[in-house]
Design a protein around this motif. Structure first.
Motif, PDB file in Angstrom:
ATOM      1  N   ILE A 169      -1.263   2.925 -12.144  1.00 59.16           N
ATOM      2  CA  ILE A 169      -1.534   1.557 -11.722  1.00 59.16           C
ATOM      3  C   ILE A 169      -1.293   0.580 -12.871  1.00 59.16           C
ATOM      4  O   ILE A 169      -0.743  -0.510 -12.681  1.00 59.16           O
ATOM      5  N   THR A 170      -1.666   0.983 -14.084  1.00 62.21           N
ATOM      6  CA  THR A 170      -1.509   0.097 -15.242  1.00 62.21           C
ATOM      7  C   THR A 170      -0.049  -0.099 -15.607  1.00 62.21           C
ATOM      8  O   THR A 170       0.388  -1.236 -15.844  1.00 62.21           O
ATOM      9  N   THR A 171       0.720   0.966 -15.692  1.00 68.22           N
ATOM     10  CA  THR A 171       2.133   0.811 -16.046  1.00 68.22           C
ATOM     11  C   THR A 171       2.878  -0.004 -14.997  1.00 68.22           C
ATOM     12  O   THR A 171       3.741  -0.824 -15.331  1.00 68.22           O
ATOM     13  N   GLU A 172       2.545   0.175 -13.727  1.00 69.78           N
ATOM     14  CA  GLU A 172       3.188  -0.595 -12.671  1.00 69.78           C
ATOM     15  C   GLU A 172       2.773  -2.062 -12.739  1.00 69.78           C
ATOM     16  O   GLU A 172       3.589  -2.957 -12.532  1.00 69.78           O
ATOM     17  N   ALA A 173       1.498  -2.327 -13.029  1.00 67.33           N
ATOM     18  CA  ALA A 173       1.024  -3.713 -13.097  1.00 67.33           C
ATOM     19  C   ALA A 173       1.713  -4.460 -14.223  1.00 67.33           C
ATOM     20  O   ALA A 173       2.148  -5.610 -14.048  1.00 67.33           O
ATOM     21  N   GLY A 204       6.761 -12.024 -11.710  1.00 68.05           N
ATOM     22  CA  GLY A 204       6.176 -13.314 -11.359  1.00 68.05           C
ATOM     23  C   GLY A 204       5.636 -13.419  -9.951  1.00 68.05           C
ATOM     24  O   GLY A 204       5.204 -14.501  -9.549  1.00 68.05           O
ATOM     25  N   ASN A 205       5.636 -12.326  -9.177  1.00 70.43           N
ATOM     26  CA  ASN A 205       5.063 -12.366  -7.832  1.00 70.43           C
ATOM     27  C   ASN A 205       3.551 -12.210  -7.955  1.00 70.43           C
ATOM     28  O   ASN A 205       3.027 -11.115  -8.117  1.00 70.43           O
ATOM     29  N   ARG A 206       2.832 -13.325  -7.868  1.00 69.23           N
ATOM     30  CA  ARG A 206       1.395 -13.295  -8.147  1.00 69.23           C
ATOM     31  C   ARG A 206       0.633 -12.487  -7.104  1.00 69.23           C
ATOM     32  O   ARG A 206      -0.397 -11.889  -7.423  1.00 69.23           O
ATOM     33  N   ARG A 207       1.108 -12.453  -5.889  1.00 74.07           N
ATOM     34  CA  ARG A 207       0.389 -11.711  -4.853  1.00 74.07           C
ATOM     35  C   ARG A 207       0.449 -10.206  -5.122  1.00 74.07           C
ATOM     36  O   ARG A 207      -0.558  -9.508  -5.029  1.00 74.07           O
ATOM     37  N   VAL A 208       1.627  -9.707  -5.461  1.00 76.31           N
ATOM     38  CA  VAL A 208       1.767  -8.278  -5.752  1.00 76.31           C
ATOM     39  C   VAL A 208       1.024  -7.932  -7.043  1.00 76.31           C
ATOM     40  O   VAL A 208       0.350  -6.905  -7.135  1.00 76.31           O
ATOM     41  N   ILE A 209       1.140  -8.803  -8.061  1.00 72.87           N
ATOM     42  CA  ILE A 209       0.387  -8.585  -9.298  1.00 72.87           C
ATOM     43  C   ILE A 209      -1.105  -8.551  -9.001  1.00 72.87           C
ATOM     44  O   ILE A 209      -1.854  -7.726  -9.536  1.00 72.87           O
ATOM     45  N   GLY A 210      -1.552  -9.447  -8.127  1.00 68.04           N
ATOM     46  CA  GLY A 210      -2.954  -9.475  -7.748  1.00 68.04           C
ATOM     47  C   GLY A 210      -3.403  -8.180  -7.102  1.00 68.04           C
ATOM     48  O   GLY A 210      -4.510  -7.687  -7.378  1.00 68.04           O
ATOM     49  N   VAL A 211      -2.561  -7.595  -6.254  1.00 65.55           N
ATOM     50  CA  VAL A 211      -2.906  -6.324  -5.603  1.00 65.55           C
ATOM     51  C   VAL A 211      -3.072  -5.219  -6.639  1.00 65.55           C
ATOM     52  O   VAL A 211      -4.082  -4.506  -6.662  1.00 65.55           O
ATOM     53  N   TYR A 212      -2.061  -5.057  -7.506  1.00 62.77           N
ATOM     54  CA  TYR A 212      -2.106  -3.984  -8.494  1.00 62.77           C
ATOM     55  C   TYR A 212      -3.249  -4.183  -9.482  1.00 62.77           C
ATOM     56  O   TYR A 212      -3.974  -3.235  -9.818  1.00 62.77           O
ATOM     57  N   TRP A 265       0.790  -1.229   0.000  1.00 64.67           N
ATOM     58  CA  TRP A 265       0.000   0.000   0.000  1.00 64.67           C
ATOM     59  C   TRP A 265       0.823   1.281   0.000  1.00 64.67           C
ATOM     60  O   TRP A 265       0.472   2.237  -0.723  1.00 64.67           O
ATOM     61  N   PRO A 266       1.906   1.392   0.762  1.00 66.38           N
ATOM     62  CA  PRO A 266       2.682   2.641   0.713  1.00 66.38           C
ATOM     63  C   PRO A 266       3.194   2.961  -0.694  1.00 66.38           C
ATOM     64  O   PRO A 266       3.335   4.137  -1.044  1.00 66.38           O
ATOM     65  N   ARG A 267       3.474   1.923  -1.496  1.00 69.03           N
ATOM     66  CA  ARG A 267       3.949   2.160  -2.859  1.00 69.03           C
ATOM     67  C   ARG A 267       2.808   2.435  -3.837  1.00 69.03           C
ATOM     68  O   ARG A 267       3.050   2.819  -4.982  1.00 69.03           O
ATOM     69  N   LEU A 268       1.572   2.241  -3.397  1.00 73.19           N
ATOM     70  CA  LEU A 268       0.415   2.440  -4.270  1.00 73.19           C
ATOM     71  C   LEU A 268      -0.084   3.870  -4.276  1.00 73.19           C
ATOM     72  O   LEU A 268      -0.812   4.266  -5.195  1.00 73.19           O
ATOM     73  N   ASN A 269       0.282   4.645  -3.267  1.00 72.97           N
ATOM     74  CA  ASN A 269      -0.276   5.988  -3.140  1.00 72.97           C
ATOM     75  C   ASN A 269       0.001   6.854  -4.363  1.00 72.97           C
ATOM     76  O   ASN A 269      -0.912   7.486  -4.930  1.00 72.97           O
ATOM     77  N   GLU A 270       1.265   6.878  -4.798  1.00 74.69           N
ATOM     78  CA  GLU A 270       1.614   7.735  -5.935  1.00 74.69           C
ATOM     79  C   GLU A 270       0.979   7.247  -7.240  1.00 74.69           C
ATOM     80  O   GLU A 270       0.344   8.047  -7.954  1.00 74.69           O
ATOM     81  N   PRO A 271       1.119   5.958  -7.628  1.00 72.43           N
ATOM     82  CA  PRO A 271       0.456   5.516  -8.872  1.00 72.43           C
ATOM     83  C   PRO A 271      -1.054   5.714  -8.842  1.00 72.43           C
ATOM     84  O   PRO A 271      -1.648   6.076  -9.861  1.00 72.43           O
ATOM     85  N   LEU A 272      -1.661   5.491  -7.684  1.00 67.87           N
ATOM     86  CA  LEU A 272      -3.112   5.645  -7.593  1.00 67.87           C
ATOM     87  C   LEU A 272      -3.525   7.098  -7.784  1.00 67.87           C
ATOM     88  O   LEU A 272      -4.473   7.395  -8.531  1.00 67.87           O
ATOM     89  N   SER A 273      -2.818   8.001  -7.134  1.00 69.84           N
ATOM     90  CA  SER A 273      -3.161   9.422  -7.268  1.00 69.84           C
ATOM     91  C   SER A 273      -2.925   9.912  -8.693  1.00 69.84           C
ATOM     92  O   SER A 273      -3.745  10.672  -9.239  1.00 69.84           O
ATOM     93  N   ILE A 274      -1.831   9.476  -9.331  1.00 76.54           N
ATOM     94  CA  ILE A 274      -1.560   9.877 -10.719  1.00 76.54           C
ATOM     95  C   ILE A 274      -2.645   9.340 -11.644  1.00 76.54           C
ATOM     96  O   ILE A 274      -3.136  10.040 -12.540  1.00 76.54           O
ATOM     97  N   THR A 275      -3.040   8.086 -11.438  1.00 74.72           N
ATOM     98  CA  THR A 275      -4.094   7.483 -12.260  1.00 74.72           C
ATOM     99  C   THR A 275      -5.392   8.264 -12.129  1.00 74.72           C
ATOM    100  O   THR A 275      -6.062   8.557 -13.129  1.00 74.72           O
TER     101      THR A 275
END
Length: 561
Positions: free
Chosen positions: A510-514, A521-529, A349-359
């Protein structure tokens, strides 16, 4: 409202001028002229370097064949399903599923499909070990196969809802019931009768949408990275890699490759035009020879099966992505994880703040601009009484018919020269190019269907045009406006290549990061994004549904369109 006469020109400028600049900025460097990086004369060195790349022709052929096959399957499914089930409860129920499917971003659908069908995916887990005997994932190349079969099916999953939605919009313009009654009266089966009598009138109305599907299928990057072949990669993927190379001399070869991609897409469009001619001849031959094909039950059920399997794979894949985002230990062949935990979310979640706000910022601003331009153009249309016809429709579809990778390279050069590259303005402008067509296509039909007697009553009461627009037409059309905004927001959220190239990698959405995380190959992190990526459009559609009911909760008799 005199200033509204400039609205159509402004909308066309937003769509055409960046496209023309981008094409110019791609074609000229392809022939060696780009002084900014040392290209001071015209030559064919870039083309020689391009053709010297190993497997480049195979990559081009892959892009061509994948696009044609995916489009052919998608159109066939839509045509056969519409032919077999028009006017039934099954057809009516499916209409409620189309919008949610359309809202799913391409990258999210690709990840969901991959998590379902890969050797260690959910389908293999469901049938193992009791049906297969597999205790470990089988050594099968399902995703990223050399023939691009996984990519073809991934494209079909996304393009069938779009084409079906376009077909639903075209159906009211065609006397389908009378056509079917006539076909049945002379002994035709349901499917054959529809394809011979009604489909020839429907297809011209969705032809540009089909061409847009071909353009995307032959030139997409995000889905090809996730599902496409890797040895060699498709041409658009290779172009995106070359364009990101720190060696500036690679720009010339990249532009030559972009021109080759335009030729590939153009060849696919011409080939599809030839297929249209063949199918028209086949239809006339069937009609002339009196083939009735009354026993078409298997065709009807096969098309329904294909539609529902497509929807099931998309929704099932999204559900699996959600489960992976909260899963603990999940070993093969277990069908479900041993435990559920929010640990991945808390770490990510801490790494999601910036991509989410930009999106959100890019999407909301691009949608606002697109909706304002669309309403201004439609109001001007009401004033003049002219819709613009096929030329206007072609202008709207133009950014969707030209491969993104074919003009974004050149557009990036123009932004560099103007000093606005990798800026908010540049990224939002390029998003508006792709959001505006969808917003206009979504809003134009309900806007034109508006009962103008309401406006006549308002005028009789002495209200100005502005008051009538803001207090009468827009409240009644609020649901349609919000639905078009939700469609546009979903399109903006799903933009990968425009954000990456025009933003020069500085705008992490969010899309570019996903897509970038897909290689890890980390399915859990891919699943979050990916879960977050698909949640944003669904929230938009939910708000488009609930807000009118909330705003007009004290006016139950009002009819919003």
């Amino acid at each position: 409202m005199n200033w509204l006469r400039f609205a159509p020109a402004l909308a066309v400028g937003v769509l055409v001028i960046p496209l023309a600049c981008g094409l110019l900025g791609t074609i000229v460097p392809a022939f060696g002229y780009l002084p900014a990086v040392g290209g001071n004369s015209f030559n064919l060195d870039a083309w020689h370097s391009l053709f010297a790349q190993p497997g480049v022709f195979r990559s081009a052929i892959q892009s061509f064949s994948i696009g044609i096959v995916a489009t052919l399957i998608s159109v066939a499914i839509v045509a056969l399903f519409t032919a077999g089930w028009y006017g039934t409860r099954v057809f009516a129920r499916l209409q409620s599923v189309v919008s949610p499917l359309l809202a799913v971003p391409h990258a999210a659908a690709a990840f969901g499909f991959a998590f379902m069908v890969m050797p260690s995916g959910f389908i293999a887990r469901l049938i193992s070990p009791w049906a297969t005997g597999w205790q470990v994932p089988p050594d099968l190349l399902i995703v990223n196969d050399t023939l691009g079969i996984a990519l073809i099916f991934g494209l079909v999953l996304k393009e069938v809802p779009f084409l079906l939605l376009m077909t639903l919009a075209a159906l009211p313009q065609v006397p389908v019931q009378r056509s079917l009654q006539f076909a049945r009266s002379v002994g035709y089966g349901q499917v054959t009768g529809f394809l011979i009598t009604a489909w020839p009138a429907i297809y011209p109305q969705i032809r540009l949408a089909v061409y847009a599907v071909i353009a995307y299928a032959t030139s997409n990057v995000d889905m090809a990275i996730i599902l496409g072949p890797t040895v060699p990669q498709t041409l658009p993927v290779r172009l995106s890699i070359w364009m990101s190379d720190p060696d500036l001399s690679m720009r010339f070869m990249s532009c030559a490759g972009a021109c080759l991609q335009i030729m590939v897409t153009g060849a696919a469009l011409f080939f599809w035009f030839y297929l249209e001619t063949l199918f028209a001849r086949a239809r006339r031959w069937v009609a002339a020879n009196g083939f009735r094909f009354q026993r078409d039950t298997w065709v009807r059920w096969s098309s329904a099966f294909a539609i529902w399997v497509s929807a099931g794979l998309v929704f099932g894949g999204l559900a699996i992505l959600a489960v992976w985002s909260v899963s603990g230990l999940w070993q093969f062949p277990n069908s479900f994880p041993d435990s559920l935990t929010m640990r991945t979310w808390s770490r990510t979640w801490p790494r999601l703040n910036e991509p989410l706000s930009i999106t959100l910022i890019i999407g909301l601003v691009a949608v606002t601009i697109s909706v304002v331009l669309t309403i201004a153009c439609l109001v001007r249309e009401n004033q003049t009484g002219q819709t613009g016809g096929s030329r206007a429709l072609l202008m709207i579809y133009l950014p969707l018919l030209v491969p993104q990778i074919g003009f974004l390279f050149g557009l990036q050069f123009f932004f560099f020269a103007s000093g606005i590259n990798a800026s908010w303005a540049a990224v939002i402008l390029v998003h508006v190019m792709f959001v505006l067509p969808y917003v206009f296509l979504s809003l134009s039909a309900p806007w034109r269907a508006f009962d103008k007697r309401y406006e006549a009553i308002s005028a009789a009461l002495g209200k100005t045009d502005w008051v009538t627009l803001l207090m009468v037409r827009m409240p009644i059309l609020l649901r349609a406006i919000l639905a078009a905004s939700a469609v546009g927001f979903a399109v903006s959220v799903g933009q990968y290549l425009p954000t990456l190239l025009v933003g020069s990698g500085r705008f992490a959405t969010i899309t570019t990061e996903a897509v970038a995380l897909g290689a890890g190959g980390n399915r859990r992190v891919i699943g979050v994004y990916t879960f977050l990526q698909m949640s944003l459009p669904f929230i938009g559609f939910a708000m488009a549904t609930m807000l009118p009911a909330l705003i007009f909760r004290n006016r139950r008799a009002i009819r919003t369109q």
